[in-house]
Design a protein around this motif. Sequence first.
Motif, PDB file in Angstrom:
ATOM      1  N   LEU A 163       0.826  -1.211   0.000  1.00  0.00           N
ATOM      2  CA  LEU A 163       0.000   0.000   0.000  1.00  0.00           C
ATOM      3  C   LEU A 163       0.860   1.261   0.000  1.00  0.00           C
ATOM      4  CD1 LEU A 163      -2.976  -0.796   2.430  1.00  0.00           C
ATOM      5  CD2 LEU A 163      -3.070  -0.373  -0.027  1.00  0.00           C
ATOM      6  N   ALA A 164       1.978   1.188   0.725  1.00  0.00           N
ATOM      7  CA  ALA A 164       2.883   2.342   0.806  1.00  0.00           C
ATOM      8  C   ALA A 164       3.482   2.648  -0.564  1.00  0.00           C
ATOM      9  CB  ALA A 164       4.000   2.063   1.810  1.00  0.00           C
ATOM     10  N   ALA A 165       3.815   1.578  -1.314  1.00  0.00           N
ATOM     11  CA  ALA A 165       4.369   1.786  -2.665  1.00  0.00           C
ATOM     12  C   ALA A 165       3.338   2.475  -3.562  1.00  0.00           C
ATOM     13  CB  ALA A 165       4.784   0.449  -3.258  1.00  0.00           C
ATOM     14  N   HIS A 166       2.064   2.031  -3.452  1.00  0.00           N
ATOM     15  CA  HIS A 166       0.981   2.708  -4.205  1.00  0.00           C
ATOM     16  C   HIS A 166       0.833   4.150  -3.774  1.00  0.00           C
ATOM     17  CE1 HIS A 166      -0.977  -0.118  -6.929  1.00  0.00           C
ATOM     18  NE2 HIS A 166      -0.755  -1.092  -6.030  1.00  0.00           N
ATOM     19  N   ALA A 167       0.959   4.375  -2.465  1.00  0.00           N
ATOM     20  CA  ALA A 167       0.835   5.744  -1.946  1.00  0.00           C
ATOM     21  C   ALA A 167       1.946   6.621  -2.527  1.00  0.00           C
ATOM     22  CB  ALA A 167       0.904   5.717  -0.423  1.00  0.00           C
ATOM     23  N   GLN A 168       3.146   6.040  -2.625  1.00  0.00           N
ATOM     24  CA  GLN A 168       4.253   6.809  -3.213  1.00  0.00           C
ATOM     25  C   GLN A 168       3.934   7.163  -4.668  1.00  0.00           C
ATOM     26  OE1 GLN A 168       6.499   8.007  -1.487  1.00  0.00           O
ATOM     27  NE2 GLN A 168       7.320   6.630   0.082  1.00  0.00           N
ATOM     28  N   LEU A 169       3.328   6.209  -5.387  1.00  0.00           N
ATOM     29  CA  LEU A 169       2.944   6.499  -6.793  1.00  0.00           C
ATOM     30  C   LEU A 169       1.944   7.646  -6.840  1.00  0.00           C
ATOM     31  CD1 LEU A 169       2.473   3.059  -8.658  1.00  0.00           C
ATOM     32  CD2 LEU A 169       4.134   4.855  -9.160  1.00  0.00           C
ATOM     33  N   ALA A 170       0.980   7.587  -5.888  1.00  0.00           N
ATOM     34  CA  ALA A 170      -0.037   8.626  -5.851  1.00  0.00           C
ATOM     35  C   ALA A 170       0.585   9.989  -5.583  1.00  0.00           C
ATOM     36  CB  ALA A 170      -1.081   8.292  -4.790  1.00  0.00           C
ATOM     37  N   LEU A 171       1.675   9.990  -4.838  1.00  0.00           N
ATOM     38  CA  LEU A 171       2.354  11.255  -4.506  1.00  0.00           C
ATOM     39  C   LEU A 171       3.455  11.599  -5.520  1.00  0.00           C
ATOM     40  CD1 LEU A 171       2.659  10.718  -0.646  1.00  0.00           C
ATOM     41  CD2 LEU A 171       1.129  12.314  -1.812  1.00  0.00           C
ATOM     42  N   ASN A 172       3.488  10.792  -6.601  1.00  0.00           N
ATOM     43  CA  ASN A 172       4.486  10.998  -7.667  1.00  0.00           C
ATOM     44  C   ASN A 172       5.924  10.785  -7.202  1.00  0.00           C
ATOM     45  OD1 ASN A 172       2.966  11.443 -10.009  1.00  0.00           O
ATOM     46  ND2 ASN A 172       2.493  13.533  -9.326  1.00  0.00           N
ATOM     47  N   ASN A 173       6.097  10.021  -6.141  1.00  0.00           N
ATOM     48  CA  ASN A 173       7.452   9.664  -5.721  1.00  0.00           C
ATOM     49  C   ASN A 173       7.804   8.328  -6.381  1.00  0.00           C
ATOM     50  OD1 ASN A 173       7.502  11.898  -3.999  1.00  0.00           O
ATOM     51  ND2 ASN A 173       6.484  10.753  -2.358  1.00  0.00           N
ATOM     52  N   THR A 174       8.166   8.400  -7.638  1.00  0.00           N
ATOM     53  CA  THR A 174       8.310   7.175  -8.427  1.00  0.00           C
ATOM     54  C   THR A 174       9.456   6.302  -7.926  1.00  0.00           C
ATOM     55  OG1 THR A 174       7.594   8.568 -10.262  1.00  0.00           O
ATOM     56  CG2 THR A 174       8.224   6.328 -10.808  1.00  0.00           C
ATOM     57  N   ASP A 175      10.592   6.945  -7.612  1.00  0.00           N
ATOM     58  CA  ASP A 175      11.731   6.153  -7.108  1.00  0.00           C
ATOM     59  C   ASP A 175      11.346   5.375  -5.863  1.00  0.00           C
ATOM     60  OD1 ASP A 175      13.570   6.729  -9.067  1.00  0.00           O
ATOM     61  OD2 ASP A 175      14.222   8.607  -8.096  1.00  0.00           O
ATOM     62  N   ALA A 176      10.653   6.083  -4.942  1.00  0.00           N
ATOM     63  CA  ALA A 176      10.243   5.441  -3.694  1.00  0.00           C
ATOM     64  C   ALA A 176       9.240   4.319  -3.968  1.00  0.00           C
ATOM     65  CB  ALA A 176       9.630   6.476  -2.754  1.00  0.00           C
ATOM     66  N   ALA A 177       8.364   4.547  -4.939  1.00  0.00           N
ATOM     67  CA  ALA A 177       7.388   3.509  -5.302  1.00  0.00           C
ATOM     68  C   ALA A 177       8.118   2.277  -5.835  1.00  0.00           C
ATOM     69  CB  ALA A 177       6.426   4.047  -6.346  1.00  0.00           C
ATOM     70  N   ILE A 178       9.141   2.504  -6.673  1.00  0.00           N
ATOM     71  CA  ILE A 178       9.921   1.383  -7.230  1.00  0.00           C
ATOM     72  C   ILE A 178      10.551   0.572  -6.087  1.00  0.00           C
ATOM     73  CG2 ILE A 178      12.024   0.833  -8.530  1.00  0.00           C
ATOM     74  CD1 ILE A 178      11.249   3.205 -10.424  1.00  0.00           C
ATOM     75  N   ASN A 179      11.162   1.311  -5.157  1.00  0.00           N
ATOM     76  CA  ASN A 179      11.774   0.629  -4.008  1.00  0.00           C
ATOM     77  C   ASN A 179      10.740  -0.146  -3.209  1.00  0.00           C
ATOM     78  OD1 ASN A 179      14.349   1.443  -4.599  1.00  0.00           O
ATOM     79  ND2 ASN A 179      14.162   3.378  -3.454  1.00  0.00           N
ATOM     80  N   GLY A 180       9.554   0.464  -3.035  1.00  0.00           N
ATOM     81  CA  GLY A 180       8.474  -0.171  -2.277  1.00  0.00           C
ATOM     82  C   GLY A 180       8.049  -1.491  -2.908  1.00  0.00           C
ATOM     83  N   PHE A 181       7.822  -1.486  -4.245  1.00  0.00           N
ATOM     84  CA  PHE A 181       7.384  -2.718  -4.907  1.00  0.00           C
ATOM     85  C   PHE A 181       8.497  -3.772  -4.886  1.00  0.00           C
ATOM     86  CE2 PHE A 181       4.349   0.238  -7.142  1.00  0.00           C
ATOM     87  CZ  PHE A 181       3.194  -0.258  -6.527  1.00  0.00           C
TER      88      PHE A 181
END
Lengths: 250, 201
Positions: A163-181
């Motif tokens: 969910l946190a990775a999706h949240a990062q995507l929603a906030l346009n933090n793509t690098d963080a989303a990549i790390n999350g997934f």
Amino acid sequence: MDNFTQQEEMLIKYIDGLMNPEEKSEFEKNLTVDAILRDELENLLIAKSAINTYGLKETVASIHTKMMNEFKEEAPVRNIYNLRKVVAVAASIIFIFLAVQGWIFYNLSAGKVFTANYIQFVPDDFRDGSTNITASQKAYLENDYKKVIQLAAASDSINDNFLAAHAQLALNNTDAAINGFKKVIAANSNAITSELNDAAEYNLILSFIKNKDYDLALNLMKKIKDNPAHLYYKNVKNKLIRQVKMLKWR
Amino acid sequence: MEVIKNLSDAELIGSLKQGRGLDAAVKFIYREHFESLSWFVMHNNGNKQDAEDIFQEVVVSFIELVQKDKFRGEASVKTFLFAMNRHTWLNELKKRGRSDLRELKYETAKDKTEMDVSHFIAGREAKDEVMKLVEQLGETCKRILVMFYYENLSMKEILNGLEYVNEQVVRNKKHKCLKKLEQMILNNPSLKQNLKNLIHG
């Protein structure tokens, strides 16, 4: 002089138009009173007309032969014209196809591909109407993405990290989303589980696209395409692969 | 391929009447009308050879009409040629005794606006007989008579193309040849009558 009678000489001179006016007038006067002379003249005129008919038919026949040969020679040229038409039509179709592809290419962007393929995540527990949801899920459903990220930071739960990775995507933090997934995938790998693993891989592809890491996205897409049992196998369409390749060329 | 100048109907008729530029005019007729007229024959029980023969016949008849001042421009050259072509081919089919005449395309579509050209078209058989008769005259006679009467060449011009010593010899030869042809026609009364009709028709 051959043995022509004087009358025959005069008749031929007359039909050949070689008489002077006086001779002609005298001869025509004789014609009015001499039926035999008239008959002779008519016979010669018929013979003369036969020659004209023959000459004309020969002339037309000669031109006919020439024209038929010309038409035969032109036939391959006509075929070339037809071939040219076919080539022109084919070229037009190719041109239109390329123009459409060019327009698509020109209008294509990483953001558009991401938006077109991203699937908004809905937690399973909430999907079946259950009210027994986690704090992280509740925050996510309330679009409180920062709280989702905070909660995941203090949690080892795959679900919370997903969910946190999706949240990062929603906030346009793509690098963080990549790390999350990636973290979700690694956790599954370590625990030899598959919780949300296929979803994490698919969303990792989209995150790579959004981040313009096209080679990484293509590698992962290939992995999913090679595995029909993958939950997101049908989502990785050829069209998506083609679009990512086009983005890579730009 | 020879470039053939485009001619209006009036220019075409002028060229055919004068005789000068006849070749170019005939070539123009072929280029403009052969395809459509031969199409008609080939799509109405005829083959390619029939189409070619009929077209030649039509062209000869048309030139004769023009030269006798019988084509008055009542219709366009195209319409006139088409009507002649159709009529000539119908006659040919009748002559062949074809029972499928009723199936002829356009035959059923014939209407009052279509030209009646039957009275313009002279006997095909008579012309064919003339061709045979002139051929029987022999090469020299044929050449002298055609050069003098059809091509309108002078005795001097004719002499240049032949191995005779002087114009008088050629003139005598021409007289002999014409008399010979006259006699051949007289020996064939039906042909004489047909040719007489051609002249006066």
